[in-house]
Structures are given as structure tokens and as C-alpha cells.
Write a protein that holds these residues in place. Structure first.
Motif, mmCIF file in Angstrom:
data_model
loop_
_atom_site.group_PDB
_atom_site.id
_atom_site.type_symbol
_atom_site.label_atom_id
_atom_site.label_comp_id
_atom_site.label_asym_id
_atom_site.label_seq_id
_atom_site.Cartn_x
_atom_site.Cartn_y
_atom_site.Cartn_z
ATOM 1 N N LEU A 296 0.835 -1.214 0.000
ATOM 2 C CA LEU A 296 0.000 0.000 0.000
ATOM 3 C C LEU A 296 0.868 1.262 0.000
ATOM 4 O O LEU A 296 0.528 2.249 -0.661
ATOM 5 C CB LEU A 296 -0.939 -0.011 1.207
ATOM 6 N N LYS A 297 1.975 1.215 0.726
ATOM 7 C CA LYS A 297 2.899 2.362 0.718
ATOM 8 C C LYS A 297 3.435 2.607 -0.689
ATOM 9 O O LYS A 297 3.512 3.748 -1.150
ATOM 10 C CB LYS A 297 4.074 2.108 1.671
ATOM 11 N N LYS A 298 3.803 1.522 -1.375
ATOM 12 C CA LYS A 298 4.336 1.655 -2.739
ATOM 13 C C LYS A 298 3.280 2.217 -3.683
ATOM 14 O O LYS A 298 3.612 2.878 -4.667
ATOM 15 C CB LYS A 298 4.818 0.299 -3.255
ATOM 16 N N LYS A 299 2.007 1.958 -3.381
ATOM 17 C CA LYS A 299 0.914 2.467 -4.229
ATOM 18 C C LYS A 299 0.517 3.894 -3.860
ATOM 19 O O LYS A 299 -0.397 4.458 -4.460
ATOM 20 C CB LYS A 299 -0.299 1.546 -4.132
ATOM 21 N N GLY A 300 1.163 4.456 -2.830
ATOM 22 C CA GLY A 300 0.953 5.872 -2.541
ATOM 23 C C GLY A 300 0.189 6.206 -1.272
ATOM 24 O O GLY A 300 -0.108 7.371 -1.017
ATOM 25 N N ALA B 194 -3.808 0.829 11.078
ATOM 26 C CA ALA B 194 -5.094 0.132 11.220
ATOM 27 C C ALA B 194 -5.103 -1.121 10.352
ATOM 28 O O ALA B 194 -5.504 -2.206 10.803
ATOM 29 C CB ALA B 194 -6.249 1.061 10.843
ATOM 30 N N ILE B 195 -4.644 -0.997 9.116
ATOM 31 C CA ILE B 195 -4.633 -2.144 8.198
ATOM 32 C C ILE B 195 -3.653 -3.210 8.678
ATOM 33 O O ILE B 195 -3.909 -4.405 8.541
ATOM 34 C CB ILE B 195 -4.368 -1.658 6.762
ATOM 35 N N ILE C 21 -5.689 -5.150 11.648
ATOM 36 C CA ILE C 21 -6.992 -5.816 11.490
ATOM 37 C C ILE C 21 -6.844 -7.139 10.729
ATOM 38 O O ILE C 21 -6.304 -7.159 9.620
ATOM 39 C CB ILE C 21 -7.985 -4.890 10.762
ATOM 40 N N PRO C 22 -7.337 -8.239 11.294
ATOM 41 C CA PRO C 22 -7.232 -9.551 10.647
ATOM 42 C C PRO C 22 -8.231 -9.698 9.503
ATOM 43 O O PRO C 22 -9.318 -10.262 9.662
ATOM 44 C CB PRO C 22 -7.522 -10.530 11.794
ATOM 45 N N ARG C 23 -7.849 -9.227 8.320
ATOM 46 C CA ARG C 23 -8.760 -9.219 7.169
ATOM 47 C C ARG C 23 -9.237 -10.626 6.811
ATOM 48 O O ARG C 23 -10.362 -10.799 6.330
ATOM 49 C CB ARG C 23 -8.062 -8.576 5.960
ATOM 50 N N HIS C 24 -8.412 -11.626 7.076
ATOM 51 C CA HIS C 24 -8.806 -13.003 6.711
ATOM 52 C C HIS C 24 -10.055 -13.463 7.455
ATOM 53 O O HIS C 24 -10.793 -14.307 6.971
ATOM 54 C CB HIS C 24 -7.644 -13.983 6.953
ATOM 55 N N GLN D 125 -10.954 -4.094 -2.205
ATOM 56 C CA GLN D 125 -9.498 -4.176 -2.287
ATOM 57 C C GLN D 125 -8.889 -3.334 -1.155
ATOM 58 O O GLN D 125 -9.338 -2.217 -0.905
ATOM 59 C CB GLN D 125 -9.097 -3.614 -3.650
ATOM 60 N N PRO D 126 -7.865 -3.843 -0.451
ATOM 61 C CA PRO D 126 -7.262 -3.068 0.639
ATOM 62 C C PRO D 126 -6.818 -1.664 0.219
ATOM 63 O O PRO D 126 -6.997 -0.709 0.981
ATOM 64 C CB PRO D 126 -6.074 -3.927 1.064
ATOM 65 N N TYR D 127 -6.280 -1.524 -0.996
ATOM 66 C CA TYR D 127 -5.877 -0.191 -1.450
ATOM 67 C C TYR D 127 -7.075 0.755 -1.485
ATOM 68 O O TYR D 127 -6.981 1.919 -1.080
ATOM 69 C CB TYR D 127 -5.228 -0.236 -2.839
#
Length: 213
Positions: free
Chosen positions: A18-22, A31-32, A35-38, A65-67
């Protein structure tokens, strides 16, 4: 199911993606990472929980999508204690991100199957919205207005006027607007009658359902 060290490691890698995507907001990234998204997904999709993709959930809906979740949350610019209205509770993952940021959350879900499931599930993880409502997101939740932020987690063919009307002065509405492809749009309320509009690129969402009853 549990949240293991393996899952935690996968989340760290997701945060790096996510950092690489900005994504730059550290509170959102934290927060991400927490949090246990699974746990929000069908067990058959667990291996894909920390890839940056949307996946199907109940009632023909998706977990975003997480992004997309991170970007919408970042654009909302909430602070701890802010009053936020979420349109489209879905799996509850976006709700959990907002609650992790310390907001007072009101959330509306149109699909009864999802509403029942998520209302039971979120508190089990320690996430408790102030109110979770089964109803029509197009009309918002006037009795709790005004809000510091309103976030819409489904594609809207138009911007519902009640949502704009329920913003505080200075508050933001983050909404993906369009039919097949949506433009992520932010409206900031400057006065009773004036709103500033910004657009932040193309996204794809399942459609926002209007109450037909």
C-alpha cells in the motif's frame, strides 16, 4: 479461526504494498496492519486475504481491495472522536478500519443477509459501531446528523443530496460516482450551500442499491 504470526507477517507485506501504491497516512496503515482481514472472508479465500484484491462475500457483494479501503479512509481525513456515517457496511472491514482510527461510527447496510452477519461478527473482534442500521443508504441517517465524514463503499450512479445535506461545515463526503467505472469523488462542505468537489481517479465497485420497497 485465529490470527497467527503468519497472518501478521502477511499484513506487514500488504502495508508495504500500500505504501508503494501511494498510501501515506500512518494511522490508516497502522489500522490495516492490525486488522485480521482473513477473518472477514470466506475460509476458502483465506490464502488471498492479504493480496491487494477485492473478493466475493455474501449477497453478491465484495470485500473491497485493501488499497481502495485505505485510499477512501485517507481521503476522508478523520480524526479520533469524529462522527462518521458509512453507507454500505458489507463485511465490516471498512467499519473496522474506521473504528480502529477512533471514530464514532454509524453504518447502514441494505442487504439483510450481510447486515445480520456483520452485526454479530464485528463485536466479536472488539469493533462496536455506535449504531448499525438495516436500511437505504441513499437517504443517510438524518437523526444523527451532522457528520464530520460520510463514506460510501459502493458505486453510486449519482450523488444523493441527503448525504451532502447531512455533512457538517468542513465535513467530507467520499463517494465513488459512476455506473460501470466510478470516479472517487470528495465533496467538502464549505458553507450551508457551498461544496468543493475533488476527483481522485477511477475505481470499480459493486453498485449502491436503492431501497425499492
Amino acid at each position: 479461526m485465529k490470527d497467527t504470526f503468519t497472518h501478521q507477517g502477511m499484513r506487514k507485506r500488504l502495508v508495504e504494498t500500500l505504501k508503494k501504491k501511494g498510501i501515506v497516512n500512518n494511522n490508516v496503515l497502522q489500522a490495516i496492519s492490525k486488522i485480521p482481514r482473513h477473518l472477514f472472508m470466506d475460509s476458502s479465500f483465506v490464502d488471498h486475504a492479504y493480496t491487494d484484491k477485492a473478493f466475493p462475500i455474501a449477497a453478491d457483494q465484495t470485500i473491497s481491495q485493501p488499497y481502495t479501503v485505505a485510499r477512501q479512509t485517507e481521503l476522508l481525513e478523520v480524526e479520533k472522536g469524529d462522527k462518521v456515517l458509512e453507507i454500505g457496511t458489507g463485511s465490516g472491514y471498512q467499519s473496522a478500519v474506521l473504528l480502529e482510527l477512533g471514530v464514532t461510527l454509524f453504518t447502514i447496510e441494505r442487504q439483510n443477509e450481510l447486515f445480520k452477519k456483520t452485526k454479530l461478527f464485528l463485536p466479536k473482534l472488539g469493533y462496536k459501531p455506535k449504531r448499525m442500521i438495516f436500511g437505504d443508504g441513499y437517504i443517510g441517517l438524518e437523526e444523527e446528523a451532522p457528520y464530520d465524514g460520510i463514506i460510501v463503499t459502493a458505486g453510486a450512479p449519482f450523488v444523493p443530496n441527503p448525504l451532502l445535506a447531512q455533512l457538517k461545515i468542513g465535513g467530507k463526503l467520499v463517494i465513488p460516482v459512476g455506473d460501470n467505472v466510478q470516479i472517487m469523488t470528495v465533496f467538502t462542505r464549505k458553507s450551508e450551500a457551498e461544496f468543493v468537489k475533488e476527483e481522485h481517479g477511477e475505481f470499480r465497485f459493486v453498485p449502491l442499491l436503492e431501497d425499492k420497497n
